[in-house]
Write a protein that holds these residues in place. Structure first.
Motif, PDB file in Angstrom:
ATOM      1  N   ILE A  36      -6.744  -3.080  -4.118  1.00 59.19           N
ATOM      2  CA  ILE A  36      -5.708  -4.823  -3.763  1.00 59.19           C
ATOM      3  C   ILE A  36      -6.855  -5.643  -3.310  1.00 59.19           C
ATOM      4  N   GLN A  37      -7.918  -5.336  -2.660  1.00 57.05           N
ATOM      5  CA  GLN A  37      -8.792  -6.023  -2.569  1.00 57.05           C
ATOM      6  C   GLN A  37      -9.920  -6.396  -4.011  1.00 57.05           C
ATOM      7  N   ASN A  38      -9.727  -5.589  -4.589  1.00 56.89           N
ATOM      8  CA  ASN A  38     -10.412  -5.614  -5.773  1.00 56.89           C
ATOM      9  C   ASN A  38     -10.020  -6.466  -7.364  1.00 56.89           C
TER      10      ASN A  38
ATOM     11  N   GLU B  14      -2.670  -9.998  -3.125  1.00 58.82           N
ATOM     12  CA  GLU B  14      -3.161 -10.418  -2.844  1.00 58.82           C
ATOM     13  C   GLU B  14      -3.600  -9.839  -1.957  1.00 58.82           C
ATOM     14  N   ALA B  15      -2.092  -9.640  -0.533  1.00 61.81           N
ATOM     15  CA  ALA B  15      -3.010  -9.773   0.799  1.00 61.81           C
ATOM     16  C   ALA B  15      -2.390  -8.246   0.813  1.00 61.81           C
ATOM     17  N   ILE B  16      -3.189  -7.171   1.319  1.00 56.78           N
ATOM     18  CA  ILE B  16      -3.400  -6.096   1.418  1.00 56.78           C
ATOM     19  C   ILE B  16      -2.515  -5.543   2.837  1.00 56.78           C
ATOM     20  N   HIS B  17      -2.494  -6.399   3.452  1.00 59.18           N
ATOM     21  CA  HIS B  17      -0.690  -6.379   4.435  1.00 59.18           C
ATOM     22  C   HIS B  17       0.702  -6.559   4.195  1.00 59.18           C
TER      23      HIS B  17
ATOM     24  N   LYS C  81      -1.499 -11.296  -9.817  1.00 56.12           N
ATOM     25  CA  LYS C  81      -2.434 -10.073  -8.752  1.00 56.12           C
ATOM     26  C   LYS C  81      -0.944 -10.844  -7.601  1.00 56.12           C
TER      27      LYS C  81
ATOM     28  N   THR D 260       0.904  -1.329   0.161  1.00 58.94           N
ATOM     29  CA  THR D 260      -0.077  -0.492   0.195  1.00 58.94           C
ATOM     30  C   THR D 260       0.731   1.208  -0.594  1.00 58.94           C
TER      31      THR D 260
ATOM     32  N   SER E  35      -5.533   3.878   2.170  1.00 57.84           N
ATOM     33  CA  SER E  35      -7.239   3.069   2.287  1.00 57.84           C
ATOM     34  C   SER E  35      -7.981   2.661   1.056  1.00 57.84           C
TER      35      SER E  35
ATOM     36  N   ARG F 279      -5.161   0.232  -0.781  1.00 59.70           N
ATOM     37  CA  ARG F 279      -6.674  -1.550   0.129  1.00 59.70           C
ATOM     38  C   ARG F 279      -7.645  -2.165  -0.409  1.00 59.70           C
ATOM     39  N   ARG F 280      -8.335  -0.921  -1.479  1.00 58.77           N
ATOM     40  CA  ARG F 280      -9.311  -1.317  -1.515  1.00 58.77           C
ATOM     41  C   ARG F 280      -9.386  -1.694  -3.347  1.00 58.77           C
TER      42      ARG F 280
END
Lengths: 417, 417
Positions: A376-378, A389-392, A387, A357, A370, A373-374
């Motif tokens: 990445i989640q999408n 995958e893990a936002i952290h 891709k 991030t 934020s 993060r969004r």
């Protein structure tokens, strides 16, 4: 006696035994013992009876990845020569849960969940195996009928010392960590399954060494012919270190999208190429050897070999057309720089490791953490075509690393010399 | 909580608890733990419910001797205060035999043999116990119904390390002798029996320490009140060294003829007197203490104390009249020398240890070893009033030892000074 069976064969039949033996030994970490495998093949040819090859499966929710296909590819070789695969769903264990109540993770499965998971296995395995030569067995069928008397008979056929030789038991004894007595039953049950199924061969990863040998032990104790054990190497995942697994998020799933599959394969460390060629492809043994040799001598560039590996893997699970397309797209974006205007080179001067991030915000690709993060989640962020995958997750920026956000935003990192 | 129950009692009831506690502790090697026994007694008085006292029995052919009566006498004390005895016949184990097939001795018993043996126990125990306050249980009733799932639940409640603490397991591990896994089941089953029977107390010899504690362990794991364990000392036999047992031929059977019983008691080493008074008689605690004290201070001659012991024991199993007669006969022959003409003094100058047959021939009591053997087999040879049983046994001649052949031939040995 084993030699006798072999001696009864014609020269052509003997050659056939050796041909098959050569295929099955190829890529295996250990065959226990090879001479019994030869004898079983000889017997099968003499009698016309196919061999029965067992693979035990945990009935928890399956999500089949290339790590699983190492044994599946080996099973497929047996099928190609007319033998029968016994898929053994260990549903009895799944249904009893953990009697100590300590492991909340080991939740009890209902009959329906077990059947549905087994069907998913069967379906996914269908991408590798010939479903007409697969028998599906559930061990609850016989295990739920065992009485205390049967259990005592079974337990009378093995010593405590033998069970304690299992690596994890030995380790826990050394560390004085408790072993609950019921844990001794899992190897017993796995062995007993082979007694019931009259398996000729059992396959497993090298981490299953102890459990798979139980089948040999108990078949002998029950006066049956002992199964041969074939142990396959474990396949490391994308990180190049850990065994491939869903929980480590270092896997290539066999149901994944072709582009994703190709991109992930291209992100493999070069050091794993040889292993993947041997264990994760359906190339002929000779082709595997040639490719590995060309890699070693430098006759083929690692990137080109990886491209071939990616194409082979995608072809196995999605067909050659999808594989061509995946390769094409990958080349366009990452190799031919066919869209050079879209790719900005950015000099990276930050930390050696940063959260993904932070990287996205620092590079100006997204306005805030934020939003990063969004995105990445999408699934809108890719790093070298894979891709995020893990936002952290943390990432170690590298020279020429390509970061993509959405369809069109690309940057290519340049590291200080 | 235990204290609370006790506090609810009246002073008289508290005194009754202490009175019973005193009786049950007397002669026991270990009570685990005494405060729980006190609490159980308090609860029994509060609720009016008798306590359930379990004794586990091997279903092999019984031949009850004084060694067994040590626990029976303790059970009798519980009955005298209104509690209930649970005799648990371990027929499940008897019926499964030895699964390793190694121990030919552990033959499988039929249902009929088990029932018939149990009845023999019940009958013989009737000489000590009040049969109206005895429940007879067969553990096959619940154990044969256990499935593998039940067994795994049971096994999940104990650790391997705990089981390996049993003395004989520990020893075999140290000596690298194999332990078959099924052997771990015997303590498990014994513990589970207590769970099923809701036993309040389990009795056993000190050699049963580990197994009897299993009941406490599993009752707790199954969420029940834990049984109290009372361990009784083991009674040495006539040789003064080994635990009394039929196989060692050092026993006094409770079905033996009164004269035999009396004579055998008189042949006990003085060193065991105190233990026999405490464990093998039904004298009141105060009388036991007084007799032992008198022995220690010399206020009573050991021979007279032994006479009283013999009379007490014969009275317990044959009544006072038979005891009087046995004493009378013993005195006539061995003490008052009332038939002095019949007893020839013979000087012994042979070996320190000789076969009994040789002794009889050397002394001129019988013409040949084969006749000596026959006479022993027919029960016609007594040494110090005790029937010689083993025809091949050795004997160490002693000063004043009386050898009797048939009804009338006696000699008394005189040793060189």
């Amino acid at each position: 006696m084993q030699q006798q069976q072999f001696d009864q064969l014609t020269t052509a039949e003997k050659r056939e035994v050796e041909r098959q033996l050569h295929i099955y030994m190829d890529g295996a970490e250990e065959v226990i013992p090879p001479e019994e495998l030869r004898a079983k093949l000889a017997k099968s040819i003499l009698t016309g009876e196919p061999l029965k090859i067992k693979l035990g499966l945990d009935p928890s929710a399956p999500d089949v990845h290339l790590g699983h296909t190492v044994v599946l590819n080996k099973l497929r070789q047996f099928q190609e020569n007319g033998h029968i695969v016994q898929l053994l769903i260990g549903d009895f264990t799944g249904k009893i849960g953990d009697p100590t109540g300590k492991s909340a993770a080991r939740k009890q499965l209902t009959d329906e969940e077990v059947r549905s998971n087994a069907e998913t296995y069967f379906q996914q395995f269908g991408k590798v195996l010939d479903q007409n030569k697969v028998e599906l067995h559930y061990n609850s069928k016989w295990l739920k009928r065992l009485t205390l008397e049967d259990v005592i008979e079974l337990a009378g056929k093995i010593t405590v010392a033998r069970l304690m030789e299992r690596d994890d038991f030995e380790e826990r004894i050394a560390l004085q960590k408790p072993i609950s007595l019921h844990e001794f039953f899992y190897p017993l049950m796995q062995g007993y399954d082979s007694v019931v199924l009259d398996s000729d061969i059992e396959l497993g990863g090298t981490d299953q060494h102890f459990n798979v040998l139980m089948g040999r032990h108990f078949q002998e104790k029950y006066g049956k012919e002992k199964q041969v054990v074939i142990l396959m190497p474990l396949l490391e995942g994308l990180d190049g270190v850990e065994k491939m697994s869903k929980s480590k998020n270092n896997y290539i799933g066999i149901d994944e999208d072709p582009h994703e599959m190709f991109g992930k394969t291209m992100s493999l460390p070069d050091s794993l190429m040889k292993k993947y060629i041997h264990l994760a492809t359906d190339l002929e043994a000779e082709d595997k050897k040639r490719l590995v040799k060309d890699l070693e001598t430098g006759a083929v560039h690692p990137r080109d070999a990886k491209m071939l590996l990616g194409k082979t893997i995608v072809t196995m699970y999605h067909g050659s057309k999808a594989a061509e397309a995946a390769e094409q797209q990958f080349k366009q974006v990452f190799q031919q720089n066919s869209a050079p205007d879209n790719i900005t080179a950015v000099h990276w001067q930050g930390e050696e490791t940063v959260p993904v991030t932070d990287l996205l915000v620092t590079l100006g690709l997204l306005p805030s953490k934020s939003e990063a993060r969004r995105m990445i989640q999408n699934g809108g962020v890719k790093i070298n075509g894979v891709k995020a995958e893990a936002i952290h997750a943390d990432i170690a920026p590298e020279h020429d690393m390509i970061i993509q956000v959405g369809k069109r935003k690309f940057v290519k990192l340049q590291m200080p010399q």
